[in-house]
Scaffold this active site. Structure first.
Site, PDB file in Angstrom:
ATOM      1  CD  GLU A  33      -2.500   1.447   2.619  1.00 43.38           C
ATOM      2  OE1 GLU A  33      -2.879   2.593   2.952  1.00 43.38           O
ATOM      3  OE2 GLU A  33      -2.690   0.444   3.335  1.00 43.38           O
ATOM      4  NE  ARG A  57      -0.705   8.695   4.862  1.00 41.18           N
ATOM      5  CZ  ARG A  57      -0.576   7.980   5.977  1.00 41.18           C
ATOM      6  NH1 ARG A  57       0.474   8.181   6.758  1.00 41.18           N
ATOM      7  NH2 ARG A  57      -1.474   7.080   6.311  1.00 41.18           N
ATOM      8  CB  THR A  62      -4.016   8.409   2.078  1.00 38.19           C
ATOM      9  OG1 THR A  62      -3.017   7.684   2.808  1.00 38.19           O
ATOM     10  CG2 THR A  62      -4.468   9.571   2.960  1.00 38.19           C
ATOM     11  CE  LYS A  77      -6.715   2.167   6.961  1.00 39.00           C
ATOM     12  NZ  LYS A  77      -6.069   3.180   6.088  1.00 39.00           N
TER      13      LYS A  77
END
Length: 213
Positions: A47, A51, A74, A134
């Site tokens: 993953e 960011r 994200t 998640k």
């Protein structure tokens, strides 16, 4: 891609290894060797969090490494979903879930691991068809005990807990019937990545890959 189809694919990805590395890539030059190191250690599902400015290019570079399945973390907006898919992401991960985000993943066909932290959030996603979710932020939302408690009334939902999990705490999650894998950043610490210590990262990955589920 329906939510049920997304969860089926997410389950396949979560089954690849007990730990999904959560990666923050600041230097594109690190992307491919980092992917090779983690895959060599037995962690093929990766993953890459959106960011940093290098994140999308890092996904492209990692997606070209044989043996890996690279996703984008994200995800916050439909634009993030489109950009991740275009970069070659095979799945997406979000800290929570919004109507616009879920609609974009359905339309674009990106399997999503949507985030939830409460029973109500889990139920809303389950109503949509998401049976793999998640649990985030895991440690500050009650840890393994909270995930276990959700399994009582909601046994049909399985989780990838993420957020503050370490090598020490991961086994407490992985022994739970409703946990498929955990997400963690400890397998690729900034210091080792910056130093290009790919052998060290492979060793950390192998240790994580050996955790019992």
């Amino acid at each position: 891609m329906t939510p049920a189809e997304q969860s089926r694919r997410a389950a396949e990805i979560c089954a690849l290894a007990p730990v999904v590395p959560v990666l923050v890539l600041r230097d594109l030059a690190h992307a491919a060797p980092l992917a090779r190191a983690l895959i060599a250690g037995g962690l093929p599902a990766l993953e890459v969090t959106l960011r940093t400015p290098a994140a999308l290019d890092a996904i492209r570079a990692m997606a070209a490494v044989p043996g890996g399945v690279v996703g984008a973390g994200t995800l916050l907006t439909p634009e993030d979903v489109a950009a991740a898919k275009a970069a070659g992401a095979a799945f997406g991960v979000s800290p929570g879930a919004t109507e616009r985000l879920l609609a974009a993943c359905k339309e674009i066909g990106l399997p999503l691991l949507p985030g939830a932290a409460t029973a109500s959030e889990v139920m809303v996603l389950l109503e949509r068809g998401y049976t793999v979710q998640k649990f985030f932020p895991a440690e500050s939302s009650g840890g393994a005990g909270a995930v276990k408690a959700l399994g009582g009334p909601l046994p049909q939902v399985r989780f990838c807990p993420t957020g503050g999990i370490s090598l020490k705490s991961a086994p407490e999650y992985l022994k739970l019937a409703n946990v498929m894998c955990v997400g963690g950043s400890w397998v690729a610490p900034d210091a080792l990545v910056a130093a290009g210590d790919w052998g060290g990262i492979t060793r950390l990955a192998a240790e994580a890959a050996g955790l019992a589920r």
